[in-house]
Design an enzyme around this catalytic site. Structure first.
Site, PDB file in Angstrom:
ATOM      1  CD  GLU A   1      -5.298  -6.162 -15.312  1.00 58.94           C
ATOM      2  OE1 GLU A   1      -6.160  -6.209 -16.196  1.00 58.94           O
ATOM      3  OE2 GLU A   1      -4.103  -5.926 -15.529  1.00 58.94           O
TER       4      GLU A   1
ATOM      5  CB  CYS B   1     -15.256  -9.629 -15.240  1.00 55.26           C
ATOM      6  SG  CYS B   1     -14.211 -10.874 -16.003  1.00 55.26           S
TER       7      CYS B   1
ATOM      8  CB  CYS C   1      -4.402 -18.974 -16.962  1.00 56.93           C
ATOM      9  SG  CYS C   1      -5.498 -20.320 -17.438  1.00 56.93           S
TER      10      CYS C   1
ATOM     11  CB  CYS D   1      -6.193 -20.306 -24.742  1.00 56.91           C
ATOM     12  SG  CYS D   1      -7.123 -21.423 -23.687  1.00 56.91           S
TER      13      CYS D   1
ATOM     14  CB  CYS E   1      -5.960 -16.147 -23.601  1.00 50.35           C
ATOM     15  SG  CYS E   1      -6.345 -15.502 -21.971  1.00 50.35           S
TER      16      CYS E   1
ATOM     17  CB  CYS F   1     -13.242 -11.015 -23.278  1.00 51.31           C
ATOM     18  SG  CYS F   1     -14.682 -11.434 -22.405  1.00 51.31           S
TER      19      CYS F   1
HETATM   20  N1  SAH Z   1     -10.434 -19.611 -18.246  1.00 47.43           N
HETATM   21  C1  SAH Z   1     -11.822 -19.486 -18.469  1.00 47.43           C
HETATM   22  C2  SAH Z   1     -12.377 -18.159 -18.000  1.00 47.43           C
HETATM   23  C3  SAH Z   1     -11.541 -16.955 -18.279  1.00 47.43           C
HETATM   24  S1  SAH Z   1     -11.365 -16.512 -19.975  1.00 47.43           S
HETATM   25  C4  SAH Z   1     -12.155 -19.746 -19.915  1.00 47.43           C
HETATM   26  O1  SAH Z   1     -11.238 -19.842 -20.728  1.00 47.43           O
HETATM   27  O2  SAH Z   1     -13.323 -19.873 -20.210  1.00 47.43           O
HETATM   28  C5  SAH Z   1     -12.959 -15.785 -20.280  1.00 47.43           C
HETATM   29  C6  SAH Z   1     -13.329 -15.690 -21.757  1.00 47.43           C
HETATM   30  O3  SAH Z   1     -12.497 -14.728 -22.417  1.00 47.43           O
HETATM   31  C7  SAH Z   1     -13.147 -17.003 -22.466  1.00 47.43           C
HETATM   32  O4  SAH Z   1     -14.243 -17.325 -23.273  1.00 47.43           O
HETATM   33  C8  SAH Z   1     -11.946 -16.714 -23.298  1.00 47.43           C
HETATM   34  O5  SAH Z   1     -11.905 -17.570 -24.372  1.00 47.43           O
HETATM   35  C9  SAH Z   1     -12.137 -15.253 -23.657  1.00 47.43           C
HETATM   36  N2  SAH Z   1     -10.933 -14.624 -24.203  1.00 47.43           N
HETATM   37  C10 SAH Z   1      -9.662 -14.868 -23.868  1.00 47.43           C
HETATM   38  N3  SAH Z   1      -8.817 -14.132 -24.637  1.00 47.43           N
HETATM   39  C11 SAH Z   1      -9.582 -13.396 -25.467  1.00 47.43           C
HETATM   40  C12 SAH Z   1      -9.297 -12.429 -26.490  1.00 47.43           C
HETATM   41  N4  SAH Z   1      -8.062 -12.084 -26.772  1.00 47.43           N
HETATM   42  N5  SAH Z   1     -10.344 -11.866 -27.129  1.00 47.43           N
HETATM   43  C13 SAH Z   1     -11.615 -12.202 -26.812  1.00 47.43           C
HETATM   44  N6  SAH Z   1     -11.947 -13.095 -25.869  1.00 47.43           N
HETATM   45  C14 SAH Z   1     -10.945 -13.695 -25.201  1.00 47.43           C
HETATM   46 FE1  SF4 Z   2      -6.680 -19.507 -19.267  1.00 49.86          FE
HETATM   47 FE2  SF4 Z   2      -7.071 -17.543 -21.008  1.00 49.86          FE
HETATM   48 FE3  SF4 Z   2      -7.401 -20.058 -21.773  1.00 49.86          FE
HETATM   49 FE4  SF4 Z   2      -9.195 -18.958 -20.106  1.00 49.86          FE
HETATM   50  S1  SF4 Z   2      -8.792 -18.336 -22.204  1.00 49.86           S
HETATM   51  S2  SF4 Z   2      -8.224 -20.984 -19.930  1.00 49.86           S
HETATM   52  S3  SF4 Z   2      -7.831 -17.621 -18.916  1.00 49.86           S
HETATM   53  S4  SF4 Z   2      -5.472 -19.133 -21.098  1.00 49.86           S
END
Ligand code: SAH
Ligand code: SF4
Length: 354
Positions: free
Chosen positions: A91, A104, A111, A115, A118, A340
């Site tokens: 996406e 974006c 990934c 986290c 996410c 995000c």
């Molecule tokens: N992997 C990288 C870039 C992709 S994630 C990273 O983690 O920075 C991009 C942003 O989206 C990151 O700051 C991440 O913490 C945020 N993000 C992920 N899941 C989210 C959620 N459920 N609500 C809001 N932001 C989120």
């Molecule tokens: Fe991966 Fe999501 Fe963590 Fe970014 S926020 S490193 S995309 S698991």
């Protein structure tokens, strides 16, 4: 499947031309066709000989992505579902900001950082995207506007889609060079932001590249215990290592670092954490910027909920009181799951909601 020509930086196109018995100006013409005129087929290069076009066709494809679904949100955000040559789905999101069009991009299918808040991390990494596949996302979004003769240009890029960009470092760097190139898309380095979950050794490497793009670090917690419970990557790169790399980055580049901090209700959003965060950033407050991000609920992660407004403003006030630059991030495209952390790499065709 042939590689995409979008995977070549301008230097590499020049090398290709010279290796194939062409003059350097031929590379300039090819680059111009790709990124200024934005051709859809190699045959459209009218000032390039048929022999050269045939060589290009033999060795490369143009755009390796197929557009499957385009969803437009009420606020103008557009989400694209693209299919990769091996059938995997990714996406890409376009956001209309007051300062321009921001895209974006996704850098990996799934990934591995995983986290706990996410959606992208719910699927293990299937593979890295090639640099051509990352650039192709920008080219297809730009085509969406070119086709409508809107005269609008993609002006900003955030590397914040699915994946950890620094876990696909080489391809992401090549992508950044290509979109930033003055003779091509010419997206200004200061209009490009790469977001990382904090791979400290790669932050140092990135500092040494001499590329002026913005760096964002997903912090989400001001102490190791809390951060490890939210992001397991903190075990490998605890705050001491992460901040050692961030200090190195700031000293080397003299550039500002953005810290992303998702506000998770009663997890990381109290005044205690705001005070700790202010302490953590105290030495670098002139060159740091905190983005407080509203959490987008992910059904599989129901231990988290969004912080209410009063907790967000109390947190914000503590940071401000300590002189930390900070902003509460605006949301885009929530009605189409384009916000995000909402992007999911769908790896099977049958999962598509067509
Ligand atoms: N992997 C990288 C870039 C992709 S994630 C990273 O983690 O920075 C991009 C942003 O989206 C990151 O700051 C991440 O913490 C945020 N993000 C992920 N899941 C989210 C959620 N459920 N609500 C809001 N932001 C989120
Ligand atoms: Fe991966 Fe999501 Fe963590 Fe970014 S926020 S490193 S995309 S698991």
């Amino acid at each position: 499947m042939k590689p995409s020509i979008y995977g070549l930086t301008r230097e590499e196109v020049i090398k290709w031309a010279l290796d194939n018995g062409e003059k350097k100006f031929r590379a300039k013409q090819i680059w111009d066709w790709l990124y200024r005129k934005r051709i859809q087929q190699f045959d459209e290069m009218t000032n390039v000989s048929k022999v050269t076009i045939d060589k290009l066709k033999e060795q490369f494809c143009l755009n390796p992505l197929t557009q499957k679904i385009v969803q437009e949100s009420s606020d103008g955000t557009v989400k694209y579902l693209f299919e990769l040559p091996d059938g995997m789905l990714i996406e890409t999101v376009l956001m209309r900001q007051h300062y321009g069009l921001s895209v974006c991009v996704t850098t990996q299918v799934g990934c591995n950082i995983g986290c706990t808040f996410c959606a992208s991390g719910l699927i293990k990494k299937q593979r890295d995207l090639t640099s051509g596949e990352i650039t192709a996302q920008i080219m297809l979004v730009q085509k969406y506007f070119d086709d409508r003769n809107l005269g609008e240009r993609v002006s900003h890029v955030v590397v914040m889609g699915i994946g950890e960009p620094f876990d696909n470092y080489k391809n992401v760097l090549s992508f950044l060079k290509t979109i930033n190139d003055d003779n091509g898309l010419a997206i200004g380095a200061r209009h490009i932001t790469v977001s990382t979950s904090g791979l400290a050794h790669k932050i140092k490497e990135f500092a040494n590249e001499g590329i002026q793009v913005n760096l964002a670090v997903s912090l989400h917690a001001p102490n190791n215990d809390l951060r490890t419970s939210i992001m397991k990557i903190n075990r490998a790169f605890p705050l001491e290592k992460l901040f050692d790399a961030i200090h190195y980055y700031i000293q080397t580049t003299n550039r500002r670092v953005t810290f992303e901090y998702i506000m998770l209700n009663e997890v990381n959003d109290s005044v205690k954490e705001a005070t700790e965060l202010s302490q953590l950033l105290k030495d670098i407050k002139k060159l740091s910027y905190v983005n407080l991000i509203p959490y987008n609920p992910v059904s599989e992660h129901d231990q988290y909920s969004r912080s209410p407004k009063n907790r967000v403003s109390a947190f914000y006030d503590v940071l401000k009181k300590h002189g930390i630059n900070c902003v509460v991030r605006q949301e885009h495209g929530t009605d189409i799951d384009a916000a995000c952390g909402q992007l999911r790499s769908k790896t099977m065709k049958k999962e598509m909601a067509v």
